[in-house]
Scaffold this motif. Sequence first.
Motif, mmCIF file in Angstrom:
data_model
loop_
_atom_site.group_PDB
_atom_site.id
_atom_site.type_symbol
_atom_site.label_atom_id
_atom_site.label_comp_id
_atom_site.label_asym_id
_atom_site.label_seq_id
_atom_site.Cartn_x
_atom_site.Cartn_y
_atom_site.Cartn_z
ATOM 1 N N LYS A 68 -7.397 34.456 -56.750
ATOM 2 C CA LYS A 68 -6.499 35.097 -56.431
ATOM 3 C C LYS A 68 -5.702 34.373 -55.043
ATOM 4 O O LYS A 68 -4.769 34.922 -54.790
ATOM 5 N N GLY A 69 -6.119 33.075 -54.835
ATOM 6 C CA GLY A 69 -5.409 32.599 -53.956
ATOM 7 C C GLY A 69 -6.286 32.729 -52.340
ATOM 8 O O GLY A 69 -6.978 33.681 -52.219
ATOM 9 N N THR A 70 -5.631 31.759 -51.489
ATOM 10 C CA THR A 70 -6.450 31.969 -50.232
ATOM 11 C C THR A 70 -5.399 32.684 -49.158
ATOM 12 O O THR A 70 -5.987 32.814 -47.748
ATOM 13 N N ALA A 71 -4.412 33.111 -49.295
ATOM 14 C CA ALA A 71 -3.376 33.799 -48.500
ATOM 15 C C ALA A 71 -4.102 35.042 -47.902
ATOM 16 O O ALA A 71 -4.852 35.834 -48.631
ATOM 17 N N PRO A 72 -3.778 35.531 -46.746
ATOM 18 C CA PRO A 72 -4.207 36.856 -46.109
ATOM 19 C C PRO A 72 -3.865 38.055 -47.242
ATOM 20 O O PRO A 72 -2.734 38.026 -47.805
ATOM 21 N N ARG A 73 -4.852 38.899 -47.620
ATOM 22 C CA ARG A 73 -4.603 40.145 -48.354
ATOM 23 C C ARG A 73 -4.430 41.454 -47.406
ATOM 24 O O ARG A 73 -4.050 42.316 -48.161
ATOM 25 N N VAL A 74 -4.853 41.251 -46.254
ATOM 26 C CA VAL A 74 -4.723 42.398 -45.225
ATOM 27 C C VAL A 74 -3.686 42.014 -44.139
ATOM 28 O O VAL A 74 -3.497 40.628 -44.105
ATOM 29 N N ASP A 75 -3.583 42.834 -43.352
ATOM 30 C CA ASP A 75 -2.761 42.541 -42.244
ATOM 31 C C ASP A 75 -3.436 41.437 -41.188
ATOM 32 O O ASP A 75 -4.238 41.820 -40.479
ATOM 33 N N ALA A 76 -3.020 40.039 -41.474
ATOM 34 C CA ALA A 76 -3.454 39.078 -40.415
ATOM 35 C C ALA A 76 -3.048 39.427 -39.057
ATOM 36 O O ALA A 76 -3.969 39.002 -38.102
ATOM 37 N N VAL A 77 -1.895 39.893 -38.561
ATOM 38 C CA VAL A 77 -1.390 40.109 -37.133
ATOM 39 C C VAL A 77 -2.374 41.188 -36.647
ATOM 40 O O VAL A 77 -3.016 41.083 -35.408
ATOM 41 N N LYS A 78 -2.585 42.336 -37.248
ATOM 42 C CA LYS A 78 -3.335 43.314 -36.797
ATOM 43 C C LYS A 78 -4.658 43.253 -36.566
ATOM 44 O O LYS A 78 -5.459 43.382 -35.574
ATOM 45 N N ASN A 79 -5.191 42.439 -37.686
ATOM 46 C CA ASN A 79 -6.619 41.863 -37.543
ATOM 47 C C ASN A 79 -6.768 41.203 -36.404
ATOM 48 O O ASN A 79 -7.973 40.950 -35.598
ATOM 49 N N GLY A 80 -6.100 40.034 -36.319
ATOM 50 C CA GLY A 80 -6.222 39.004 -35.278
ATOM 51 C C GLY A 80 -6.095 39.519 -34.013
ATOM 52 O O GLY A 80 -6.985 39.159 -33.071
ATOM 53 N N GLU A 81 -5.281 40.498 -33.795
ATOM 54 C CA GLU A 81 -4.772 41.041 -32.382
ATOM 55 C C GLU A 81 -5.882 41.979 -31.877
ATOM 56 O O GLU A 81 -6.598 42.115 -30.811
ATOM 57 N N ARG A 82 -6.696 42.772 -32.906
ATOM 58 C CA ARG A 82 -7.881 43.580 -32.706
ATOM 59 C C ARG A 82 -9.066 42.942 -32.164
ATOM 60 O O ARG A 82 -9.765 42.980 -31.327
ATOM 61 N N ALA A 83 -9.354 41.515 -33.114
ATOM 62 C CA ALA A 83 -10.360 40.775 -32.732
ATOM 63 C C ALA A 83 -10.108 40.233 -31.412
ATOM 64 O O ALA A 83 -11.247 39.830 -30.654
ATOM 65 N N ALA A 84 -9.016 39.728 -30.828
ATOM 66 C CA ALA A 84 -8.839 39.111 -29.574
ATOM 67 C C ALA A 84 -8.946 39.924 -28.771
ATOM 68 O O ALA A 84 -9.309 39.430 -27.388
ATOM 69 N N LYS A 85 -8.814 41.117 -28.616
ATOM 70 C CA LYS A 85 -8.875 42.147 -27.601
ATOM 71 C C LYS A 85 -10.625 42.439 -27.350
ATOM 72 O O LYS A 85 -10.986 43.071 -26.197
ATOM 73 N N LEU A 86 -11.350 41.987 -28.223
ATOM 74 C CA LEU A 86 -12.830 42.282 -28.057
ATOM 75 C C LEU A 86 -13.798 41.251 -27.615
ATOM 76 O O LEU A 86 -13.257 40.067 -27.621
ATOM 77 N N PRO A 87 -14.691 41.324 -26.912
ATOM 78 C CA PRO A 87 -15.359 40.197 -26.029
ATOM 79 C C PRO A 87 -15.980 39.192 -26.789
ATOM 80 O O PRO A 87 -16.211 38.224 -26.466
ATOM 81 N N TYR A 88 -16.591 39.719 -28.073
ATOM 82 C CA TYR A 88 -17.522 38.985 -28.870
ATOM 83 C C TYR A 88 -16.898 38.792 -30.496
ATOM 84 O O TYR A 88 -16.733 39.868 -31.113
ATOM 85 N N ARG A 89 -16.957 37.387 -30.584
ATOM 86 C CA ARG A 89 -16.502 37.179 -31.945
ATOM 87 C C ARG A 89 -17.217 36.057 -32.600
ATOM 88 O O ARG A 89 -17.559 34.903 -32.039
#
Length: 317
Positions: free
Chosen positions: A179-200
């Motif tokens: 199905k391809g490698t491109a994002p299938r869910v909102d990458a901006v939303k998920n990235g911003e949420r992850a960036a706000k949390l202390p452990y990744r």
Amino acid sequence: MPVVWSDEVDDVLGGDLTCGVAYVTPAGGAVVTAVAPVGLRDRERGTVGFTTSLGFGRKLDRMKAQPKVALAYHTREHGIGDRHNQRYILVQGVASFDPAPNQQLLEEIGERVVPFMGPPQRGAFWDRWLSAYYADRVVVTVAVTRVVEWLDLAATGRPKVYGTPLSADQAVPQTPPKKGTAPRVDAVKNGERAAKLPYRLLGYRQADGFPAVLPVDVTAATPDGIRLRVPAGVPQGGRRAGLLAHAYRAKLIGLESRQNTGWLEVDGTEALYSPHTEAGFKAPPNKTVLLLANGFMARRGLAQARKAGRLEALTRD
């Protein structure tokens, strides 16, 4: 012979309140989730462990099918060990569990939990409401294959290895999904949420079949994917991978977890992560509300697992 590790490593294994556990998916990716190890380890036998519930998630199904797992001890926050011990410890091994542990074992686990999370809530209502959460706990024991030790929590520099040496061969790039490698869910939303949390934590499958888990930083969140800075040693090229971002408070009261599976492209220490699935939750920092939610989720998950026949499948050889 059992793998033997140092006193400094043992302090981490015995003291961390939470760790990231990774297991391999049927497609060759990895999922990373946070669990409570509550100090479970046996230096003489060369094992570590953690607890989970039959009613939570599908990780037991996955580990039964593919028992190679990894545990990442990545933070000293709210633990009971030496906070000045800033080692990042990755344990890789083979998992096993009894889906119907005896009462004595569950009571021993309950005693181990107290230094980390305080005494359990008791009483007629709580005993009944939390029965699916407490009584249906499963202890996962991991026979250690290797322990990888970095001297800092960013996992920089050359690590020390106890047990089976790391392979000199890196995992080759994987075939992209149909199905391809491109994002299938909102990458901006998920990235911003992850960036706000202390452990990744980033999880992927190594050349030897074991999952690896390493800490990463989010540098940008774009529609094309989440840009990450990864430690040296993450294999180059493209592959399936899992991403966990989380936060927690003392005694695990007040949690937030964001999980993704997706596609990872690595070039040096820079990477582009395209999320394909998303899951997560946020629990308020209130013990009563947390226990009510735990009881509800465990009961619902257990009922769903029984209806789907997953509990019976776990008990079959």
